[in-house]
Design a protein around this motif. Structure first.
Motif, short mmCIF file in Angstrom:
data_model
loop_
_atom_site.label_atom_id
_atom_site.label_comp_id
_atom_site.label_asym_id
_atom_site.label_seq_id
_atom_site.Cartn_x
_atom_site.Cartn_y
_atom_site.Cartn_z
N LEU A 1 0.84 -1.19 0.00
CA LEU A 1 0.00 0.00 0.00
C LEU A 1 0.87 1.24 0.00
N SER A 2 0.43 2.25 -0.73
CA SER A 2 1.11 3.53 -0.75
C SER A 2 0.07 4.64 -0.59
N PRO A 3 0.22 5.48 0.44
CA PRO A 3 1.27 5.44 1.47
C PRO A 3 1.10 4.23 2.40
N PRO A 4 2.18 3.80 3.06
CA PRO A 4 2.09 2.64 3.96
C PRO A 4 1.06 2.89 5.06
N GLN A 5 0.26 1.87 5.35
CA GLN A 5 -0.76 1.98 6.38
C GLN A 5 -1.22 0.60 6.81
N GLN A 6 -1.94 0.56 7.92
CA GLN A 6 -2.45 -0.70 8.47
C GLN A 6 -3.42 -1.35 7.47
N ALA A 7 -3.27 -2.67 7.27
CA ALA A 7 -4.12 -3.37 6.30
C ALA A 7 -4.77 -4.63 6.88
N GLN A 8 -4.69 -4.83 8.20
CA GLN A 8 -5.26 -6.04 8.80
C GLN A 8 -6.78 -6.10 8.66
N HIS A 9 -7.43 -4.93 8.62
CA HIS A 9 -8.88 -4.88 8.53
C HIS A 9 -9.39 -4.96 7.09
N MET A 10 -8.48 -4.95 6.13
CA MET A 10 -8.87 -4.92 4.72
C MET A 10 -9.04 -6.33 4.16
N GLU A 11 -9.70 -6.39 3.01
CA GLU A 11 -9.73 -7.63 2.24
C GLU A 11 -8.57 -7.61 1.25
N ILE A 12 -7.80 -8.70 1.25
CA ILE A 12 -6.67 -8.82 0.33
C ILE A 12 -6.92 -10.04 -0.54
N ARG A 13 -6.96 -9.82 -1.83
CA ARG A 13 -7.32 -10.89 -2.76
C ARG A 13 -6.28 -10.97 -3.88
N TRP A 14 -5.77 -12.19 -4.07
CA TRP A 14 -4.93 -12.48 -5.24
C TRP A 14 -5.74 -13.36 -6.19
N PHE A 15 -5.76 -13.00 -7.47
CA PHE A 15 -6.46 -13.84 -8.44
C PHE A 15 -5.76 -13.73 -9.79
N ARG A 16 -6.12 -14.66 -10.70
CA ARG A 16 -5.52 -14.70 -12.04
C ARG A 16 -6.38 -13.92 -13.03
N ASN A 17 -7.27 -14.63 -13.71
CA ASN A 17 -8.11 -14.02 -14.74
C ASN A 17 -9.53 -13.73 -14.29
N HIS A 18 -9.95 -14.37 -13.19
CA HIS A 18 -11.32 -14.21 -12.72
C HIS A 18 -11.32 -13.79 -11.25
N TYR A 19 -12.00 -12.69 -10.98
CA TYR A 19 -12.05 -12.14 -9.62
C TYR A 19 -12.64 -13.14 -8.64
N THR A 20 -13.63 -13.90 -9.10
CA THR A 20 -14.33 -14.83 -8.21
C THR A 20 -13.60 -16.15 -8.01
N GLN A 21 -12.42 -16.29 -8.61
CA GLN A 21 -11.63 -17.51 -8.45
C GLN A 21 -10.26 -17.14 -7.87
N PRO A 22 -10.23 -16.85 -6.57
CA PRO A 22 -8.99 -16.35 -5.96
C PRO A 22 -7.90 -17.41 -5.85
N VAL A 23 -6.68 -16.95 -6.04
CA VAL A 23 -5.52 -17.77 -5.73
C VAL A 23 -5.32 -17.79 -4.22
N TYR A 24 -5.62 -16.64 -3.61
CA TYR A 24 -5.57 -16.53 -2.14
C TYR A 24 -6.51 -15.42 -1.71
N LEU A 25 -7.21 -15.63 -0.56
CA LEU A 25 -8.16 -14.64 -0.07
C LEU A 25 -7.98 -14.46 1.43
N TYR A 26 -7.80 -13.19 1.81
CA TYR A 26 -7.67 -12.79 3.23
C TYR A 26 -8.75 -11.75 3.52
N ARG A 27 -9.58 -12.03 4.57
CA ARG A 27 -10.67 -11.11 4.88
C ARG A 27 -10.98 -11.17 6.37
N ASP A 28 -11.23 -10.00 6.95
CA ASP A 28 -11.57 -9.90 8.38
C ASP A 28 -10.52 -10.57 9.26
N GLY A 29 -9.27 -10.43 8.85
CA GLY A 29 -8.18 -10.97 9.66
C GLY A 29 -8.02 -12.48 9.56
N LYS A 30 -8.66 -13.11 8.57
CA LYS A 30 -8.59 -14.56 8.44
C LYS A 30 -8.19 -14.98 7.03
#
Length: 319
Positions: free
Chosen positions: A51-80
Motif C-alpha cells: 500500500l502507498s502510502p504505507p498503512q495498516q491493512a489487517q482490517h482490509m480484504e486482500i485478494r490475489w487472483f488470475r483471470n477471474h475475480y471470483t476464483q482467488p488464488v488466495y483470499l484474506y478477509r476480516d483478519g482470516k
C-alpha cells in the motif's frame, strides 16, 4: 456575517471542495514489481504488493487472483485466511506472508510452480467499498539438456536428420547450424505439448550428398537466454556406396556387353538365315536391357527402402 464574508466562504468552498473529494476518494494505491518475474519450473514463487502510502491493512480484504475475480488464488478477509474459497489447483500450494501487514505489505508464496502458473496475477486491497489493485506478470521457465539426433538410412539423394528435445517452457527457438555457426534452413519444424504443458520440439534437416558434414541442432530459451545444442559429424562413408555401386555397374556392363556380343556373333554364324523376328542380335539386345534394368532395380530397392532410424550418440555442448 457581511456579504463580503459570505462571498469569501463560498469562494473557499468552491476552490477546495474538489481537492477534498479527490483526497477522500484516493485513500491509497497498490504498488509492486513492474517488470515480469521469472520463476523456474518446480520452484517457489514470491509476489509482493504494498500500500502507498504505507498503512495498516489487517482490517482490509486482500485478494490475489488470475483471470477471474471470483476464483482467488488466495483470499484474506476480516483478519482470516479463507482457504475454502481458494481455486482448487492452488489449494495447499499457497500461503500469504503477513509479517509487514501493519505497513500494508503482503507477499504471496506459491510452491511447486507449474507451467499453468505462467501469466498475470492481480493483487487487490479493499477497504469498505474502495479498492485498488496491482498486476504482476509471471514468466515460468525451464530448459532441457535432453537432445537427440536421429539419422535415417541414406539414399541416393542424401540423408535425413531429426533433432528431438522435450521439456521446454516457454516454446524455445530451434534451428540447425553448420560448422561456421551459420543457420541452415530446416526441412521441417513441429512441436507438441505433454501433460505438464511443456513443449516437445522436433526439426528435420535433409543433408545432400557432398554438402554439409558437420551440423549442430541448437535450442535457446528466449527468457533466460540459456542455450543447449548437440552436434553430429557425418562420415563420408555414408555416401561411399554411390561410387561403389557405380564401379560395380561398370564392371558388370564391361563383362556383360562382350559376352552378349560374342554370343550373338556365334548364333548369327550358326543360324545365318534366321528370320528377323528370331534374330540373335535382337534377342541379345533384349537380354542385355533386361539384365541392366534388373540390376538397377535391385540397387534402387536396397538403397531407397527405409531401414529404420539409427540414433547418433553425440556430446551436448552447453553455452
Amino acid at each position: 456575517m457581511g456579504a463580503t464574508e459570505v462571498l469569501l466562504v463560498i469562494h473557499c468552498v468552491v476552490l477546495y471542495l474538489p481537492q477534498m473529494v479527490a483526497l477522500s476518494s484516493e485513500k491509497f494505491t497498490v504498488t509492486g514489481l513492474t517488470r515480469p518475474v521469472l520463476t523456474p519450473l518446480g520452484g517457489t514463487l514470491e509476489l509482493s504488493c504494498q500500500l502507498s502510502p504505507p498503512q495498516q491493512a489487517q482490517h482490509m480484504e486482500i485478494r490475489w487472483f488470475r483471470n477471474h475475480y471470483t476464483q482467488p488464488v488466495y483470499l484474506y478477509r476480516d483478519g482470516k485466511d479463507l482457504h475454502g474459497e481458494t481455486t482448487s489447483k492452488y489449494v495447499e500450494r499457497t500461503e500469504l506472508l503477513k509479517d509487514a501487514i501493519g505497513e500494508g505489505k503482503v507477499t504471496l508464496r506459491i510452491f511447486n510452480v507449474t507451467a499453468d502458473d505462467d501469466g498475470p496475477y492481480h493483487c487487490i486491497f479493499k477497504d469498505g467499498e474502495f479498492y485498488e489493485e496491482h498486476i504482476t506478470e509471471v514468466k515460468v521457465t525451464v530448459s532441457s539438456s535432453n537432445i537427440q539426433i536421429l539419422m535415417h538410412s541414406p539414399n541416393i539423394k542424401g540423408v535425413m536428420l531429426e533433432c528431438h528435445s522435450g521439456g521446454w517452457f516457454p516454446q524455445p527457438h530451434m534451428e540447425w547450424r553448420d560448422s561456421k555457426g551459420e543457420i541452415i534452413p530446416a526441412t521441417s519444424k513441429s512441436h507438441s505439448r505433454d501433460g505438464n504443458k511443456l513443449f516437445n520440439m522436433t526439426t528435420t534437416l535433409f543433408i545432400k550428398a557432398h554438402s554439409h558434414r558437420n551440423v549442430t541442432c541448437y535450442l535457446q530459451n528466449h527468457l533466460t537466454h540459456q542455450e543447449e545444442s548437440i552436434s553430429i559429424v557425418l562420415s563420408g562413408e555414408l555416401f561411399s556406396w554411390r561410387s561403389i555401386w557405380i564401379r560395380i555397374l561398370s564392371i558388370i556392363a564391361c563383362v556383360l556387353v562382350p559376352f552378349l556380343l560374342t554370343s550373338c556373333v556365334q548364333q548369327h554364324l550358326t543360324c545365318g538365315s534366321c528370320s528377323v523376328i528370331n534374330s540373335p542380335w535382337k534377342r541379345g539386345v533384349i537380354v542385355f536391357m533386361i539384365s541392366m534394368i534388373a540390376i538397377i532395380g535391385v540397387i534402387l530397392i536396397l538403397h531407397l527402402k527405409p531401414r529404420g532410424l539409427l540414433e547418433i550418440i553425440t556430446q551436448d555442448t552447453k553455452q
